[in-house]
Design a protein around this motif. Structure first.
Motif, PDB file in Angstrom:
ATOM      1  N   LEU A 182       0.830  -1.207   0.000  1.00  0.00           N
ATOM      2  CA  LEU A 182       0.000   0.000   0.000  1.00  0.00           C
ATOM      3  C   LEU A 182       0.863   1.256   0.000  1.00  0.00           C
ATOM      4  CD1 LEU A 182      -3.008  -0.843   2.359  1.00  0.00           C
ATOM      5  CD2 LEU A 182      -2.914  -0.848  -0.144  1.00  0.00           C
ATOM      6  N   PHE A 183       1.956   1.237   0.743  1.00  0.00           N
ATOM      7  CA  PHE A 183       2.871   2.386   0.684  1.00  0.00           C
ATOM      8  C   PHE A 183       3.407   2.559  -0.740  1.00  0.00           C
ATOM      9  CE2 PHE A 183       3.805   1.756   5.426  1.00  0.00           C
ATOM     10  CZ  PHE A 183       2.985   2.816   5.795  1.00  0.00           C
ATOM     11  N   ASP A 184       3.720   1.451  -1.390  1.00  0.00           N
ATOM     12  CA  ASP A 184       4.247   1.514  -2.758  1.00  0.00           C
ATOM     13  C   ASP A 184       3.194   2.015  -3.748  1.00  0.00           C
ATOM     14  OD1 ASP A 184       6.694   0.571  -1.893  1.00  0.00           O
ATOM     15  OD2 ASP A 184       6.276  -1.524  -2.423  1.00  0.00           O
ATOM     16  N   GLN A 185       1.930   1.896  -3.399  1.00  0.00           N
ATOM     17  CA  GLN A 185       0.849   2.385  -4.253  1.00  0.00           C
ATOM     18  C   GLN A 185       0.515   3.852  -3.984  1.00  0.00           C
ATOM     19  OE1 GLN A 185      -0.704   0.588  -6.840  1.00  0.00           O
ATOM     20  NE2 GLN A 185       1.096  -0.675  -6.405  1.00  0.00           N
ATOM     21  N   VAL A 276     -12.934   2.808  -4.345  1.00  0.00           N
ATOM     22  CA  VAL A 276     -11.858   1.867  -4.029  1.00  0.00           C
ATOM     23  C   VAL A 276     -11.269   1.390  -5.352  1.00  0.00           C
ATOM     24  CG1 VAL A 276     -11.284  -0.351  -2.950  1.00  0.00           C
ATOM     25  CG2 VAL A 276     -13.033   1.119  -1.909  1.00  0.00           C
ATOM     26  N   PRO A 277      -9.964   1.632  -5.598  1.00  0.00           N
ATOM     27  CA  PRO A 277      -8.924   2.032  -4.641  1.00  0.00           C
ATOM     28  C   PRO A 277      -8.542   3.513  -4.676  1.00  0.00           C
ATOM     29  CG  PRO A 277      -7.888   1.190  -6.606  1.00  0.00           C
ATOM     30  CD  PRO A 277      -9.383   1.127  -6.865  1.00  0.00           C
ATOM     31  N   ASP A 278      -9.149   4.326  -5.532  1.00  0.00           N
ATOM     32  CA  ASP A 278      -8.654   5.699  -5.712  1.00  0.00           C
ATOM     33  C   ASP A 278      -8.739   6.536  -4.444  1.00  0.00           C
ATOM     34  OD1 ASP A 278      -7.926   5.268  -8.323  1.00  0.00           O
ATOM     35  OD2 ASP A 278      -9.866   5.869  -9.133  1.00  0.00           O
ATOM     36  N   ASP A 279      -9.856   6.466  -3.730  1.00  0.00           N
ATOM     37  CA  ASP A 279      -9.973   7.189  -2.466  1.00  0.00           C
ATOM     38  C   ASP A 279      -9.331   6.404  -1.323  1.00  0.00           C
ATOM     39  OD1 ASP A 279     -11.360   9.341  -3.600  1.00  0.00           O
ATOM     40  OD2 ASP A 279     -13.285   8.296  -3.407  1.00  0.00           O
ATOM     41  N   VAL A 280      -9.656   5.140  -1.257  1.00  0.00           N
ATOM     42  CA  VAL A 280      -9.112   4.268  -0.208  1.00  0.00           C
ATOM     43  C   VAL A 280      -8.792   2.913  -0.833  1.00  0.00           C
ATOM     44  CG1 VAL A 280      -9.438   3.248   2.072  1.00  0.00           C
ATOM     45  CG2 VAL A 280     -10.620   5.383   1.492  1.00  0.00           C
ATOM     46  N   ALA A 281      -7.525   2.501  -0.781  1.00  0.00           N
ATOM     47  CA  ALA A 281      -7.129   1.174  -1.244  1.00  0.00           C
ATOM     48  C   ALA A 281      -7.314   0.167  -0.110  1.00  0.00           C
ATOM     49  CB  ALA A 281      -5.672   1.185  -1.706  1.00  0.00           C
ATOM     50  N   VAL A 294     -19.807 -10.148  -3.422  1.00  0.00           N
ATOM     51  CA  VAL A 294     -20.201  -9.076  -2.510  1.00  0.00           C
ATOM     52  C   VAL A 294     -19.823  -7.716  -3.077  1.00  0.00           C
ATOM     53  CG1 VAL A 294     -19.919  -8.163  -0.167  1.00  0.00           C
ATOM     54  CG2 VAL A 294     -19.895 -10.644  -0.568  1.00  0.00           C
ATOM     55  N   VAL A 295     -18.688  -7.634  -3.749  1.00  0.00           N
ATOM     56  CA  VAL A 295     -18.220  -6.377  -4.335  1.00  0.00           C
ATOM     57  C   VAL A 295     -17.918  -6.613  -5.806  1.00  0.00           C
ATOM     58  CG1 VAL A 295     -17.293  -5.561  -2.136  1.00  0.00           C
ATOM     59  CG2 VAL A 295     -15.810  -6.840  -3.686  1.00  0.00           C
ATOM     60  N   GLU A 296     -17.773  -5.518  -6.549  1.00  0.00           N
ATOM     61  CA  GLU A 296     -17.607  -5.627  -7.997  1.00  0.00           C
ATOM     62  C   GLU A 296     -16.151  -5.616  -8.440  1.00  0.00           C
ATOM     63  OE1 GLU A 296     -19.944  -2.563  -9.754  1.00  0.00           O
ATOM     64  OE2 GLU A 296     -21.862  -3.466  -9.196  1.00  0.00           O
ATOM     65  N   ILE A 297     -15.219  -5.579  -7.499  1.00  0.00           N
ATOM     66  CA  ILE A 297     -13.808  -5.580  -7.860  1.00  0.00           C
ATOM     67  C   ILE A 297     -13.116  -6.769  -7.208  1.00  0.00           C
ATOM     68  CG2 ILE A 297     -13.704  -3.078  -8.151  1.00  0.00           C
ATOM     69  CD1 ILE A 297     -12.409  -2.897  -5.399  1.00  0.00           C
ATOM     70  N   THR A 298     -11.982  -7.142  -7.782  1.00  0.00           N
ATOM     71  CA  THR A 298     -11.183  -8.206  -7.177  1.00  0.00           C
ATOM     72  C   THR A 298     -10.341  -7.629  -6.045  1.00  0.00           C
ATOM     73  OG1 THR A 298      -9.471  -7.840  -8.849  1.00  0.00           O
ATOM     74  CG2 THR A 298     -11.088  -9.584  -9.273  1.00  0.00           C
ATOM     75  N   VAL A 338      -1.761  -9.202  -6.221  1.00  0.00           N
ATOM     76  CA  VAL A 338      -2.257  -7.835  -6.377  1.00  0.00           C
ATOM     77  C   VAL A 338      -3.455  -7.832  -7.320  1.00  0.00           C
ATOM     78  CG1 VAL A 338      -1.691  -5.494  -7.118  1.00  0.00           C
ATOM     79  CG2 VAL A 338       0.038  -6.891  -5.938  1.00  0.00           C
ATOM     80  N   ALA A 339      -4.530  -7.165  -6.900  1.00  0.00           N
ATOM     81  CA  ALA A 339      -5.760  -7.101  -7.696  1.00  0.00           C
ATOM     82  C   ALA A 339      -6.292  -5.673  -7.697  1.00  0.00           C
ATOM     83  CB  ALA A 339      -6.788  -8.090  -7.137  1.00  0.00           C
ATOM     84  N   GLN A 340      -7.534  -5.514  -8.111  1.00  0.00           N
ATOM     85  CA  GLN A 340      -8.085  -4.176  -8.365  1.00  0.00           C
ATOM     86  C   GLN A 340      -8.236  -3.329  -7.106  1.00  0.00           C
ATOM     87  OE1 GLN A 340     -11.623  -5.767 -10.227  1.00  0.00           O
ATOM     88  NE2 GLN A 340     -11.010  -4.972 -12.242  1.00  0.00           N
TER      89      GLN A 340
END
Length: 349
Positions: A182-185, A276-281, A294-298, A338-340
């Protein structure tokens, strides 16, 4: 060890195998069962001949001769596998490993109190050994098992004892990798949703989160350490709490200690209008969210190698049943996928 049969259906007895190999019946039996006292060349000759003839031992006769059941137990203290994908994945993996090891499997699935069933097993001698999910480590019935003569292997660490056989993953190091990812992102302020902190795996994953902050020389805001219970609802509650934070107080990354809580966090954040992930990863742990609807992203996660864990646990248990000394602690390194939910190419580190 008793009679057997070939894959073609014609009976091939242990006496036949011994005669064709030019050894005694006892030597043939010891060679097939990997017992000591057999020269390597005899062991190789007998096992090769058995394979070529498709010889399979008669389990009933073998068990009668050895006093064993050729059945191992698996205790998963879970009441509902529909909300416990970790337990479901572990059952599937252990069942496959047991089959490959030519062992029957007795499953004890009880989220309330598997202790009574375990005591019956100990009393009746129904199994040769047992694998226990360390979710319940420290409870009385687990201690009763560990103190009995029945060979026992824990999947996951015990909170206090070091004298038990354990197969576990590198929880702390894996959590370091998740946090540093997450730091690297480009994330600068991280929250974590822990598991129940009386559990060893939750403690180690939190320790990894802290260690990653130390390694990157980032100050950790203790208010962003939120205790959950490994359930999805606790993830939703943590996500709702994070969503109410404003401005610089809100974290831009969340390390959830398992995938179920990660799914809950993502659901709450998106419901609050955060991207997610632009505001909060968000990242998780276990690798069990790949098929979730449950969610639309991996979901980025540390994928537990369930097959490898199960094989190590079954092999260690069978070795203990056969009289081998314990290995103590077997630790397996999981893989970061690593995913979406955390992929932020527009946010430079």
């Amino acid at each position: 060890m008793g009679e057997g049969q070939s894959d073609g259906g014609s009976a091939v007895t242990l006496d036949d195998l011994a005669r064709l190999a030019g050894v005694s019946r006892a030597s043939a039996s010891r060679a097939l069962n990997q017992r000591a006292g057999v020269r390597p060349e005899i062991r190789e000759r007998v096992t090769h001949l058995a394979a070529s003839l498709g010889y399979r031992p008669n389990r009933a006769a073998r068990n009668l001769a050895t006093g064993r059941s050729s059945v191992i137990g698996l205790v998963i203290p879970s009441a509902d596998l529909r909300v416990d994908p970790y337990g479901a994945a572990m059952i599937h993996a252990v069942a496959r490993a047991a089959t490959e090891a030519d062992q029957g499997l007795m499953l004890i699935l009880d989220g309330e109190g598997p202790g009574r069933a375990v005591r019956h097993i100990l009393r009746d001698g129904l199994i040769d050994g047992v694998i226990v999910s360390a979710v319940a480590a420290g409870e009385g019935w687990v201690e009763e098992l560990l103190n009995a003569e029945l060979p026992t292997v824990l999947i996951g660490s015990h909170p206090t004892r070091t004298d038990v056989d354990v197969v576990d993953v590198e929880n702390e190091l894996a959590s370091v990798r998740l946090t540093e990812h997450l730091f690297d992102q480009g994330c600068r302020r991280l929250a974590t949703v822990t598991g129940p902190l009386e559990r060893v795996d939750a403690q180690l994953r939190l320790a990894g989160f802290r260690a990653a902050h130390d390694r990157r020389r980032v100050r950790l805001d203790e208010r962003l350490v939120i205790e959950g219970d490994f359930g999805r609802v606790s993830g939703v509650k943590a996500g709702e709490r994070i969503a109410t934070m404003r401005g610089r107080q809100r974290p831009d990354g969340v390390v959830a200690a398992n995938d179920e809580m990660a799914l809950g966090v993502i659901k709450a954040l998106t419901h609050a209008g955060l991207a997610v992930p632009d505001d909060v990863a968000v990242v998780g742990f276990d690798g069990t969210a790949s098929d979730a609807d449950v969610v639309e992203i991996t979901v980025t996660s540390v994928r537990q190698p369930f097959g490898e864990i199960a094989t190590a646990a079954v092999d260690e248990l069978v070795a203990r049943i056969d009289g081998s000394p314990p290995k103590g602690r077997i630790v397996i390194d999981p893989e970061l996928i690593v995913a979406q939910s955390s992929d932020r190419p527009g946010h430079p580190p």
